[in-house]
Design an enzyme around this catalytic site. Sequence first.
Site: not given
Length: 322
Positions: A184, A244, A268, A273, A292
């Site tokens: 990060d 994402r 997920d 979708e 999801h």
Amino acid sequence: MTRIVITAPFDPRTAAEIAGDVLVASEAETGQSLGARAAADPAFAAALADADVVIAELDRIDDAALAAAPRLALVVACRANPANVDLAACAARGVEVRTTPGRNADVTADFTLALLLATVRHVPAASAWLREGHWSADDVFEPYARFRGIGLSGRRLGVVGGGAVGRRVVRRAQGFGLRIAVYDPFLAPGALGDDVQHVELDDLLAESDIVTLHVPLTPETTGLLGARELALLRSDAYLINAGRAALVDREALLAVLRDRRIAGAGFDVFHDEPLAPDDELLSLPNVTLTPHIAGASDDVVVEHSRLAAAAVASFFSRKETS
């Protein structure tokens, strides 16, 4: 008296504690413009016309909605990213927009560990195999060999993104004895504790047993993992994505999974979708899939209700003192 219209799913106890005249719309959100809903429902139109505050999760706050709510001063989007709100239209009318950041961070972190464990221990495949009647007395130990997975203690978990979800994943993963590395660029070394290593993305990908993705989707992070990055993963590594889908290049990902260049993956989230019935991901045996549902928890509603109520109280407290 302040008039508040709530169309998001909302905790009734929190709604009862908000100061003002609160209307909780009973119909489930459809993602339509509140202006269209007002046009079709005179009672709702009357409530919206008097509203000082609107709290919504999916319903759109656009020009039509704003035209139907001339008194509106505040919109609270029950999500981290107010994708349902036309920010420019609100700014033009002097309507402030607030969000509920971190509302699903805890349950998403919980789910990430559940998906991770299900993936590395082949839980969905084993469950399906058992339900299909394959376990027989002829070879009672067959599943012990067929669904052999890895343990977590001592393994290296690479966490991409140390924000609200990522830092919670770190805390949970430490309880399993995993060694943690984080990428990060916005976090200072040591921000997540002395026992969390901060590394560059390439090093994280090349050296981790399991990689999990928790960065926001922005123009800079779209396609963060492409063919070059995925090639850095070890052949015995796992990739987990409950963040994402577009963080990973789809075609490059399919190639890696198709060719068994990594041990497996758990997803997920998806580029399209819902998944089409013929989507290749559905046919890949080394992939664990869920629809999801990382944020699918009643606790999320309670938390975003609390955050939304706090946003309303803060907004009017500031107005009173200014």
